[in-house]
Design a protein around this motif. Sequence first.
Motif, short mmCIF file in Angstrom:
data_model
loop_
_atom_site.label_atom_id
_atom_site.label_comp_id
_atom_site.label_asym_id
_atom_site.label_seq_id
_atom_site.Cartn_x
_atom_site.Cartn_y
_atom_site.Cartn_z
N UNK A 188 -4.30 9.78 1.21
CA UNK A 188 -4.73 10.99 0.52
C UNK A 188 -6.18 10.88 0.10
N UNK A 189 -6.56 9.72 -0.44
CA UNK A 189 -7.95 9.52 -0.87
C UNK A 189 -8.91 9.59 0.31
N UNK A 190 -8.49 9.02 1.45
CA UNK A 190 -9.37 9.01 2.63
C UNK A 190 -9.53 10.40 3.23
N UNK A 191 -8.51 11.25 3.10
CA UNK A 191 -8.52 12.56 3.75
C UNK A 191 -9.02 13.68 2.85
N UNK A 192 -9.40 13.37 1.62
CA UNK A 192 -9.84 14.42 0.69
C UNK A 192 -11.19 14.05 0.10
#
Length: 333
Positions: free
Chosen positions: A55-59
Amino acid sequence: CERAGALRFCLGGLACMIAGGVLGVVAPSAAWIIVSRVVEGAGYIAIMVSAPGLIAAASVPMQRGLAFGLWGTHMPIGGVAVLLASPVLFALFGWRAVWTGVAAVAALVMGFLALQARHYTGMQAGAPRSLASVRASLAQPVPWLLGVVFAAYTLQFFAIMMWLPTYLLQTRSTGATASALLTALFVLVNGLGCIMGGWFLHRNVPVGRIIAVSFAITTVMFLGIFSDGLPDTLRFACVLAYGFVTGHIPPAVFSGSVRYVRAPSEAGIIQGLIVQVSNVGIFGGPPLIAAAVTHGGGWGAALWVILAAAAVGFSAAIAVARLERNDRRLLTV
């Protein structure tokens, strides 16, 4: 998770969910059903550990609070889906249809995740870490405190999940269907609370403050829930209010797995720690509640276990808030 890469590990967790579902469908005995649950449980833990890093990598940073708010709804939304779908599936196809549904949904999500792999930059390949590096990650106090917070949260949440349907069936003769629907409403409201918690993160409200205020408000709600002097409508209103406010806690905790790492790829070890400590609440809560109810003469005795958990969670949140004030890194996702 860090050695395999978060994306591979999450896909592996979904594969375990599929395998567990299929094993449950073909299980010839109760023992094999237990085995299927172990396989599914391993898959669920793999997803819990790996998903926050993805989630952190994609947002983008400014949207991560909202993203973690949505991620926090996975348990309540899944719970509502099962509560609503199970009676229909049981009636039409039997209990094995539930396991079939789990496997089918996991396969669908696995396909979507694989197709979106390009969005998870830096999370596809694993990277070995030295023991000293792992110790450095685990030496931070805030992840341990967040684990304690989530343990207190899970103890309270599952206590209400145990109490509500049993109370409705045994003392109010509500009926199985109505009890399931009312419990589903409580779980759905909890999901809405998770989204609100994500909005607070998006507005840069400190994590410690979100958690501490949530525990303080829900303590008052618990006093109303277990008050025999209140009419049933007000007591159920307190249940819904508790479900909504306590929903602010999961996204605040889940965001911690990416706040205390030097790179998103290191989120697995922090999330693993938080999940492991939180499982103490899931594992220890039901026996404590059962002992309180058995030896205290009724469900009202469970209040003292719940209030003790609130005190522990509130104290840990205050400690997090104090550490946040001394570390700029903790104030933004």
